[in-house]
Structures are given as structure tokens and as C-alpha cells.
Design a protein around this motif. Structure first.
Motif, PDB file in Angstrom:
ATOM      1  N   TRP A 140      -4.008   5.402   2.844  1.00  0.00           N
ATOM      2  CA  TRP A 140      -2.637   5.709   3.262  1.00  0.00           C
ATOM      3  C   TRP A 140      -2.444   7.212   3.431  1.00  0.00           C
ATOM      4  CZ3 TRP A 140       1.321   8.134   0.266  1.00  0.00           C
ATOM      5  CH2 TRP A 140       2.572   8.141   0.887  1.00  0.00           C
ATOM      6  N   LEU A 141      -2.951   7.979   2.484  1.00  0.00           N
ATOM      7  CA  LEU A 141      -2.812   9.435   2.572  1.00  0.00           C
ATOM      8  C   LEU A 141      -3.511   9.984   3.816  1.00  0.00           C
ATOM      9  CD1 LEU A 141      -3.301  10.317  -1.185  1.00  0.00           C
ATOM     10  CD2 LEU A 141      -1.238  10.807   0.160  1.00  0.00           C
ATOM     11  N   VAL A 142      -4.725   9.523   4.077  1.00  0.00           N
ATOM     12  CA  VAL A 142      -5.461  10.004   5.250  1.00  0.00           C
ATOM     13  C   VAL A 142      -4.739   9.615   6.533  1.00  0.00           C
ATOM     14  CG1 VAL A 142      -7.610   9.753   6.578  1.00  0.00           C
ATOM     15  CG2 VAL A 142      -7.705  10.078   4.091  1.00  0.00           C
ATOM     16  N   ARG A 143      -4.260   8.379   6.607  1.00  0.00           N
ATOM     17  CA  ARG A 143      -3.623   7.896   7.835  1.00  0.00           C
ATOM     18  C   ARG A 143      -2.187   8.383   8.018  1.00  0.00           C
ATOM     19  NH1 ARG A 143      -4.660   1.861   9.856  1.00  0.00           N
ATOM     20  NH2 ARG A 143      -2.474   2.184  10.288  1.00  0.00           N
ATOM     21  N   ASN A 144      -1.420   8.405   6.938  1.00  0.00           N
ATOM     22  CA  ASN A 144       0.019   8.592   7.072  1.00  0.00           C
ATOM     23  C   ASN A 144       0.549   9.923   6.569  1.00  0.00           C
ATOM     24  OD1 ASN A 144      -0.597   5.536   6.713  1.00  0.00           O
ATOM     25  ND2 ASN A 144       1.333   5.643   7.822  1.00  0.00           N
TER      26      ASN A 144
ATOM     27  N   ILE B 250       0.838  -1.206   0.000  1.00  0.00           N
ATOM     28  CA  ILE B 250       0.000   0.000   0.000  1.00  0.00           C
ATOM     29  C   ILE B 250       0.870   1.253   0.000  1.00  0.00           C
ATOM     30  CG2 ILE B 250      -1.703   1.298   1.348  1.00  0.00           C
ATOM     31  CD1 ILE B 250      -2.670  -1.577   2.299  1.00  0.00           C
ATOM     32  N   VAL B 251       1.918   1.244   0.793  1.00  0.00           N
ATOM     33  CA  VAL B 251       2.833   2.388   0.815  1.00  0.00           C
ATOM     34  C   VAL B 251       3.433   2.589  -0.580  1.00  0.00           C
ATOM     35  CG1 VAL B 251       5.003   3.275   1.778  1.00  0.00           C
ATOM     36  CG2 VAL B 251       3.316   2.162   3.279  1.00  0.00           C
ATOM     37  N   ALA B 252       3.790   1.517  -1.249  1.00  0.00           N
ATOM     38  CA  ALA B 252       4.356   1.621  -2.603  1.00  0.00           C
ATOM     39  C   ALA B 252       3.358   2.263  -3.565  1.00  0.00           C
ATOM     40  CB  ALA B 252       4.790   0.247  -3.109  1.00  0.00           C
ATOM     41  N   ILE B 253       2.084   1.920  -3.443  1.00  0.00           N
ATOM     42  CA  ILE B 253       1.059   2.534  -4.291  1.00  0.00           C
ATOM     43  C   ILE B 253       0.947   4.023  -3.976  1.00  0.00           C
ATOM     44  CG2 ILE B 253      -1.438   2.649  -4.700  1.00  0.00           C
ATOM     45  CD1 ILE B 253      -1.419  -0.460  -4.362  1.00  0.00           C
TER      46      ILE B 253
ATOM     47  N   ALA C   5      -6.367   0.077  -5.661  1.00  0.00           N
ATOM     48  CA  ALA C   5      -5.239   0.996  -5.481  1.00  0.00           C
ATOM     49  C   ALA C   5      -5.726   2.401  -5.127  1.00  0.00           C
ATOM     50  CB  ALA C   5      -4.373   1.033  -6.732  1.00  0.00           C
ATOM     51  N   HIS C   6      -6.797   2.837  -5.761  1.00  0.00           N
ATOM     52  CA  HIS C   6      -7.367   4.147  -5.433  1.00  0.00           C
ATOM     53  C   HIS C   6      -7.704   4.222  -3.936  1.00  0.00           C
ATOM     54  CE1 HIS C   6      -8.074   4.790  -9.757  1.00  0.00           C
ATOM     55  NE2 HIS C   6      -8.455   6.038  -9.481  1.00  0.00           N
ATOM     56  N   LEU C   7      -8.410   3.208  -3.447  1.00  0.00           N
ATOM     57  CA  LEU C   7      -8.826   3.223  -2.045  1.00  0.00           C
ATOM     58  C   LEU C   7      -7.652   3.015  -1.095  1.00  0.00           C
ATOM     59  CD1 LEU C   7     -12.267   1.417  -2.201  1.00  0.00           C
ATOM     60  CD2 LEU C   7     -11.764   3.856  -2.156  1.00  0.00           C
ATOM     61  N   ALA C   8      -6.696   2.199  -1.502  1.00  0.00           N
ATOM     62  CA  ALA C   8      -5.500   1.994  -0.673  1.00  0.00           C
ATOM     63  C   ALA C   8      -4.697   3.285  -0.561  1.00  0.00           C
ATOM     64  CB  ALA C   8      -4.633   0.882  -1.267  1.00  0.00           C
TER      65      ALA C   8
ATOM     66  N   GLY D  81       4.042   5.817  -5.138  1.00  0.00           N
ATOM     67  CA  GLY D  81       4.051   5.818  -6.600  1.00  0.00           C
ATOM     68  C   GLY D  81       3.054   6.809  -7.174  1.00  0.00           C
ATOM     69  N   LEU D  82       1.910   6.937  -6.530  1.00  0.00           N
ATOM     70  CA  LEU D  82       0.923   7.935  -6.953  1.00  0.00           C
ATOM     71  C   LEU D  82       1.496   9.339  -6.806  1.00  0.00           C
ATOM     72  CD1 LEU D  82      -1.958   8.899  -7.736  1.00  0.00           C
ATOM     73  CD2 LEU D  82      -2.528   8.734  -5.288  1.00  0.00           C
ATOM     74  N   LEU D  83       2.052   9.642  -5.646  1.00  0.00           N
ATOM     75  CA  LEU D  83       2.602  10.981  -5.410  1.00  0.00           C
ATOM     76  C   LEU D  83       3.749  11.310  -6.356  1.00  0.00           C
ATOM     77  CD1 LEU D  83       2.587  11.194  -1.511  1.00  0.00           C
ATOM     78  CD2 LEU D  83       0.980  12.253  -3.123  1.00  0.00           C
TER      79      LEU D  83
END
Length: 150
Positions: free
Chosen positions: A43-47, A15-18, A36-39, A21-23
Motif C-alpha cells: 500500500w505504501l509503495v502504491r498509494n 489493506i488501507v486500514a492496516i 499485514a507487513h507485506l500489505a 493504522g501502521l502510520l
């Protein structure tokens, strides 16, 4: 709507890799799935509390789409209303389960819940309203049910 089986995550690293990779706009296009969208959103909301998700995600996804050869126009690419519905779903899910759950368990639980369904927005919007240019280009209020029910 067709039924699809959800592809679940085995660990947090995937999930972190996704998300990273998105950013960085380096995630292979074929990896940018519903899951991947939801993951990435989770991740963005939590981390990544430094990212104001409702305001920043539109530009993040649009830039990613263009970086992988996609187009953001009136018929394809970034969709503001759908994105905002899923952000609300992710936030509601995390508020419900808490932030202590391992990331991959939180994402997998989301994917298996009603909030992770591919047709979630259609619970709140008629098809014509949801897939209008107006809904793609900017957030519009639902016409079927309140998003407070998410």
C-alpha cells in the motif's frame, strides 16, 4: 521452516486500514502479522509516493512497535535487513504485475508468490548472517545469493 497458510485479503479497504493504522500507530498489535507487513508495504509503495519507503519504513515500523509496547533492540523488534529484502520483493512484484491490478489482488498474489514467503530472506542470507545484530541494526549484503534475483 514450518508451513503456514497465508491469510488473504477480501478487499482493498482491509489493506488501507492496516496501512493507515501502521502510520497512525493505532493498528492492534495482534493484527501486525506477516501478511499485514507485506500489505502495508505494498500500500505504501502504491498509494503513498510521498513516503520514501526505503528510508521512512524503518522509523515507521520502529515507532509502531514502541507504540504497541514492543521493543526495538539487538534481539527483537525492527529488523533492517529483513525489511529491505521485503521492500525489494514488493517493488519487484509490483513492477511485474503492474499498478492497475486492484490492491487486494496485488497483495494476495504477492503473498502466494515466492516473494511473499516467510523464509524469503533465507534464500539470500545464511541464518547466522540474517539474524545477527549487524543485520538487525543496518542493511547488510547477502552471503548466499544476490538480491538481484528477488
Amino acid at each position: 521452516m514450518s508451513e503456514y497458510s497465508m491469510r488473504l485479503f477480501e478487499d482493498d479497504a482491509a489493506i488501507v486500514a492496516i496501512g493507515e493504522g501502521l502510520l497512525a500507530c493505532t493498528l492492534p498489535r495482534e493484527h501486525w502479522t506477516h501478511e499485514a507487513h507485506l500489505a502495508a508495504c505494498t500500500w505504501l509503495v502504491r498509494n503513498r509516493p510521498d513516503i520514501a519507503i526505503e528510508r521512512a519504513l524503518p522509523a515507521i515500523i520502529s515507532a509502531y512497535n514502541e507504540a504497541v509496547g514492543g521493543v526495538n533492540d539487538d534481539t527483537q523488534g525492527y529488523h533492517e535487513t529483513i525489511t529491505q529484502v521485503y521492500i525489494a520483493g514488493v517493488k519487484a512484484h509490483l513492477a511485474e504485475i503492474g499498478m492497475e491490478v486492484p490492491l487486494h489482488e496485488a497483495v494476495n498474489a504477492l503473498l502466494l508468490s515466492h516473494r511473499g514467503r516467510r523464509d524469503l530472506p533465507l534464500q539470500f542470507y545464511s541464518k547466522d548472517r540474517l539474524f545477527s545484530v549487524q543485520a538487525r541494526r543496518g542493511f547488510i549484503e547477502p552471503d548466499r545469493a544476490s538480491l538481484d534475483l528477488i
